[in-house]
Design a protein around this motif. Structure first.
Motif, PDB file in Angstrom:
ATOM      1  N   ILE A   2      -8.054  78.642 -35.624  1.00  0.00           N
ATOM      2  CA  ILE A   2      -7.720  77.303 -35.922  1.00  0.00           C
ATOM      3  C   ILE A   2      -6.729  76.862 -36.930  1.00  0.00           C
ATOM      4  O   ILE A   2      -6.209  75.960 -36.946  1.00  0.00           O
ATOM      5  N   ILE A   3      -6.279  78.096 -37.699  1.00  0.00           N
ATOM      6  CA  ILE A   3      -4.919  77.896 -38.498  1.00  0.00           C
ATOM      7  C   ILE A   3      -4.137  79.070 -37.782  1.00  0.00           C
ATOM      8  O   ILE A   3      -4.212  80.039 -37.641  1.00  0.00           O
ATOM      9  N   ASP A   4      -2.831  78.714 -37.639  1.00  0.00           N
ATOM     10  CA  ASP A   4      -1.831  79.456 -37.343  1.00  0.00           C
ATOM     11  C   ASP A   4      -1.548  80.435 -38.285  1.00  0.00           C
ATOM     12  O   ASP A   4      -0.916  80.070 -39.499  1.00  0.00           O
ATOM     13  N   SER A   5      -1.666  81.566 -38.406  1.00  0.00           N
ATOM     14  CA  SER A   5      -1.539  82.610 -39.479  1.00  0.00           C
ATOM     15  C   SER A   5      -0.210  82.896 -39.690  1.00  0.00           C
ATOM     16  O   SER A   5       0.277  83.298 -40.912  1.00  0.00           O
ATOM     17  N   ASN A   6       0.908  82.547 -38.774  1.00  0.00           N
ATOM     18  CA  ASN A   6       2.153  82.600 -39.207  1.00  0.00           C
ATOM     19  C   ASN A   6       2.756  81.774 -40.318  1.00  0.00           C
ATOM     20  O   ASN A   6       3.712  81.949 -40.949  1.00  0.00           O
ATOM     21  N   LEU A   7       1.972  80.526 -40.473  1.00  0.00           N
ATOM     22  CA  LEU A   7       2.356  79.781 -41.817  1.00  0.00           C
ATOM     23  C   LEU A   7       2.189  80.183 -42.997  1.00  0.00           C
ATOM     24  O   LEU A   7       2.915  79.950 -43.898  1.00  0.00           O
ATOM     25  N   PHE A   8       1.197  81.515 -43.142  1.00  0.00           N
ATOM     26  CA  PHE A   8       0.981  82.083 -44.238  1.00  0.00           C
ATOM     27  C   PHE A   8       1.704  83.549 -44.180  1.00  0.00           C
ATOM     28  O   PHE A   8       1.361  84.473 -44.857  1.00  0.00           O
ATOM     29  N   TYR A   9       2.601  83.731 -43.222  1.00  0.00           N
ATOM     30  CA  TYR A   9       3.113  85.240 -42.951  1.00  0.00           C
ATOM     31  C   TYR A   9       3.625  85.691 -44.375  1.00  0.00           C
ATOM     32  O   TYR A   9       3.325  87.017 -44.502  1.00  0.00           O
ATOM     33  N   ASP A  10       4.391  85.204 -44.918  1.00  0.00           N
ATOM     34  CA  ASP A  10       5.082  85.523 -46.220  1.00  0.00           C
ATOM     35  C   ASP A  10       4.713  84.968 -47.401  1.00  0.00           C
ATOM     36  O   ASP A  10       5.541  84.769 -48.396  1.00  0.00           O
ATOM     37  N   THR A  11       3.373  84.791 -47.448  1.00  0.00           N
ATOM     38  CA  THR A  11       2.911  84.168 -48.748  1.00  0.00           C
ATOM     39  C   THR A  11       2.014  85.379 -49.466  1.00  0.00           C
ATOM     40  O   THR A  11       2.116  86.659 -49.076  1.00  0.00           O
ATOM     41  N   ILE A  49       0.064  74.845 -56.883  1.00  0.00           N
ATOM     42  CA  ILE A  49       1.251  73.526 -56.960  1.00  0.00           C
ATOM     43  C   ILE A  49       1.392  73.419 -58.525  1.00  0.00           C
ATOM     44  O   ILE A  49       2.521  73.553 -59.102  1.00  0.00           O
ATOM     45  N   TYR A  50       0.346  73.197 -59.320  1.00  0.00           N
ATOM     46  CA  TYR A  50       0.402  72.970 -60.783  1.00  0.00           C
ATOM     47  C   TYR A  50       0.792  74.078 -61.366  1.00  0.00           C
ATOM     48  O   TYR A  50       1.524  73.848 -62.497  1.00  0.00           O
ATOM     49  N   GLU A  51       0.456  75.154 -61.112  1.00  0.00           N
ATOM     50  CA  GLU A  51       0.939  76.371 -61.708  1.00  0.00           C
ATOM     51  C   GLU A  51       2.452  76.675 -61.555  1.00  0.00           C
ATOM     52  O   GLU A  51       2.870  76.900 -62.665  1.00  0.00           O
ATOM     53  N   SER A  52       2.737  76.484 -60.398  1.00  0.00           N
ATOM     54  CA  SER A  52       4.290  76.611 -59.903  1.00  0.00           C
ATOM     55  C   SER A  52       5.108  75.594 -60.913  1.00  0.00           C
ATOM     56  O   SER A  52       6.303  75.801 -61.124  1.00  0.00           O
ATOM     57  N   GLN A  53       4.683  74.419 -61.217  1.00  0.00           N
ATOM     58  CA  GLN A  53       5.257  73.240 -61.805  1.00  0.00           C
ATOM     59  C   GLN A  53       5.059  73.546 -63.301  1.00  0.00           C
ATOM     60  O   GLN A  53       5.427  72.698 -64.059  1.00  0.00           O
ATOM     61  N   GLY A  54       4.158  74.484 -63.861  1.00  0.00           N
ATOM     62  CA  GLY A  54       4.253  74.746 -65.255  1.00  0.00           C
ATOM     63  C   GLY A  54       3.222  73.596 -65.695  1.00  0.00           C
ATOM     64  O   GLY A  54       3.339  73.139 -67.088  1.00  0.00           O
ATOM     65  N   ARG A  55       2.343  73.053 -64.936  1.00  0.00           N
ATOM     66  CA  ARG A  55       1.584  71.913 -65.356  1.00  0.00           C
ATOM     67  C   ARG A  55       0.240  71.964 -65.195  1.00  0.00           C
ATOM     68  O   ARG A  55      -0.780  71.218 -64.777  1.00  0.00           O
ATOM     69  N   VAL A  56      -0.579  73.318 -65.225  1.00  0.00           N
ATOM     70  CA  VAL A  56      -1.855  73.624 -65.145  1.00  0.00           C
ATOM     71  C   VAL A  56      -2.771  72.667 -66.229  1.00  0.00           C
ATOM     72  O   VAL A  56      -3.520  72.259 -65.709  1.00  0.00           O
ATOM     73  N   ARG A 124      -1.984  71.834 -39.975  1.00  0.00           N
ATOM     74  CA  ARG A 124      -0.816  72.494 -40.197  1.00  0.00           C
ATOM     75  C   ARG A 124      -0.122  71.533 -41.129  1.00  0.00           C
ATOM     76  O   ARG A 124       0.663  72.189 -42.015  1.00  0.00           O
ATOM     77  N   ASP A 125       0.209  70.259 -41.206  1.00  0.00           N
ATOM     78  CA  ASP A 125       0.801  69.440 -42.135  1.00  0.00           C
ATOM     79  C   ASP A 125       0.299  69.608 -43.496  1.00  0.00           C
ATOM     80  O   ASP A 125       1.126  69.637 -44.277  1.00  0.00           O
ATOM     81  N   ILE A 126      -1.053  69.621 -43.799  1.00  0.00           N
ATOM     82  CA  ILE A 126      -1.302  69.931 -44.860  1.00  0.00           C
ATOM     83  C   ILE A 126      -0.823  71.231 -45.378  1.00  0.00           C
ATOM     84  O   ILE A 126      -0.291  71.038 -46.795  1.00  0.00           O
ATOM     85  N   PHE A 127      -1.076  72.141 -44.982  1.00  0.00           N
ATOM     86  CA  PHE A 127      -0.603  73.507 -45.456  1.00  0.00           C
ATOM     87  C   PHE A 127       0.743  73.801 -45.605  1.00  0.00           C
ATOM     88  O   PHE A 127       1.233  74.304 -46.484  1.00  0.00           O
ATOM     89  N   GLU A 128       1.417  73.177 -44.511  1.00  0.00           N
ATOM     90  CA  GLU A 128       2.918  73.095 -44.765  1.00  0.00           C
ATOM     91  C   GLU A 128       3.355  72.540 -46.081  1.00  0.00           C
ATOM     92  O   GLU A 128       4.216  72.959 -46.641  1.00  0.00           O
ATOM     93  N   GLU A 129       2.683  71.191 -46.277  1.00  0.00           N
ATOM     94  CA  GLU A 129       3.246  70.483 -47.455  1.00  0.00           C
ATOM     95  C   GLU A 129       3.000  71.002 -48.609  1.00  0.00           C
ATOM     96  O   GLU A 129       3.643  71.087 -49.746  1.00  0.00           O
ATOM     97  N   LEU A 130       1.467  71.656 -48.741  1.00  0.00           N
ATOM     98  CA  LEU A 130       0.893  72.199 -49.994  1.00  0.00           C
ATOM     99  C   LEU A 130       1.831  73.575 -50.374  1.00  0.00           C
ATOM    100  O   LEU A 130       1.944  73.791 -51.630  1.00  0.00           O
ATOM    101  N   LEU A 131       1.987  74.416 -49.266  1.00  0.00           N
ATOM    102  CA  LEU A 131       2.904  75.452 -49.557  1.00  0.00           C
ATOM    103  C   LEU A 131       4.347  75.233 -50.178  1.00  0.00           C
ATOM    104  O   LEU A 131       4.911  76.029 -50.851  1.00  0.00           O
ATOM    105  N   LEU A 133       5.061  72.634 -51.773  1.00  0.00           N
ATOM    106  CA  LEU A 133       4.839  71.837 -52.922  1.00  0.00           C
ATOM    107  C   LEU A 133       4.787  72.848 -54.077  1.00  0.00           C
ATOM    108  O   LEU A 133       5.101  73.060 -55.296  1.00  0.00           O
ATOM    109  N   ALA A 134       3.961  74.109 -53.574  1.00  0.00           N
ATOM    110  CA  ALA A 134       3.461  75.258 -54.606  1.00  0.00           C
ATOM    111  C   ALA A 134       4.744  76.211 -54.779  1.00  0.00           C
ATOM    112  O   ALA A 134       4.587  77.114 -55.328  1.00  0.00           O
ATOM    113  N   LYS A 135       5.693  75.985 -54.107  1.00  0.00           N
ATOM    114  CA  LYS A 135       7.281  76.563 -53.991  1.00  0.00           C
ATOM    115  C   LYS A 135       6.758  78.031 -53.388  1.00  0.00           C
ATOM    116  O   LYS A 135       7.516  79.141 -53.884  1.00  0.00           O
ATOM    117  N   ILE A 136       5.951  78.233 -52.500  1.00  0.00           N
ATOM    118  CA  ILE A 136       5.846  79.283 -51.847  1.00  0.00           C
ATOM    119  C   ILE A 136       6.514  79.443 -50.501  1.00  0.00           C
ATOM    120  O   ILE A 136       7.043  80.745 -50.218  1.00  0.00           O
TER     121      ILE A 136
END
Length: 138
Positions: A2-11, A49-56, A124-131, A133-136
């Motif tokens: 259901i999720i393309d694991s390639n989206l998370f390959y280098d995470t 996302i909020y951790e990467s922005q220093g906004r926890v 796919r859209d959600i994960f790409e956008e969140l990744l 924004l999280a600078k991953i």
């Protein structure tokens, strides 16, 4: 899957393991598990996302000094003036939260394949956008 694991390959390893578990759950018709694990993955990504922005502090409940739940995380993310989420992503986040809530909290509810298939077009859209924004992912 259901999720393309390639989206998370280098995470991060924990994301890759979670995606693997989601795909195995879906393949083995464990649809409540699939919904819950997708919900968990989204929650972790928003926190990152909020951790990467220093906004926890933006996602902490000050009364108990703990992170807020997924519903509040989504509301905070959507209302944040630092970025504007794609409308398709916003719709999908709400749909996934509702599906995950039913699977987690309603003892008379059992998710079916068609329930999970309804959220799949958003993933796919959600994960790409969140990744992003999280600078991953860049």
């Amino acid at each position: 899957s259901i999720i393309d694991s390639n989206l998370f390959y280098d995470t991060r390893v924990y994301f890759k393991k979670l995606v693997y578990q989601i795909n195995v759950s879906y393949k083995n018709s464990c649809y409540d598990a699939t919904a819950l694990l997708i919900r968990k993955l989204i929650e972790l990504l928003i926190e990152d996302i909020y951790e990467s922005q220093g906004r926890v502090n933006d996602i902490l409940n000050p009364k108990i000094n703990q992170l807020v739940g997924l519903g509040q995380l989504i509301s905070i993310l959507m209302a944040d003036s630092y970025w504007k989420l794609n409308r398709h992503v916003e719709d999908g986040l709400n749909l996934i939260k509702n599906q995950g809530d039913k699977s987690a909290h309603n003892r008379r509810y059992n998710a079916k394949k068609q329930d999970i298939d309804k959220i799949q077009p958003y993933l796919r859209d959600i994960f790409e956008e969140l990744l992003y924004l999280a600078k991953i992912k860049k």
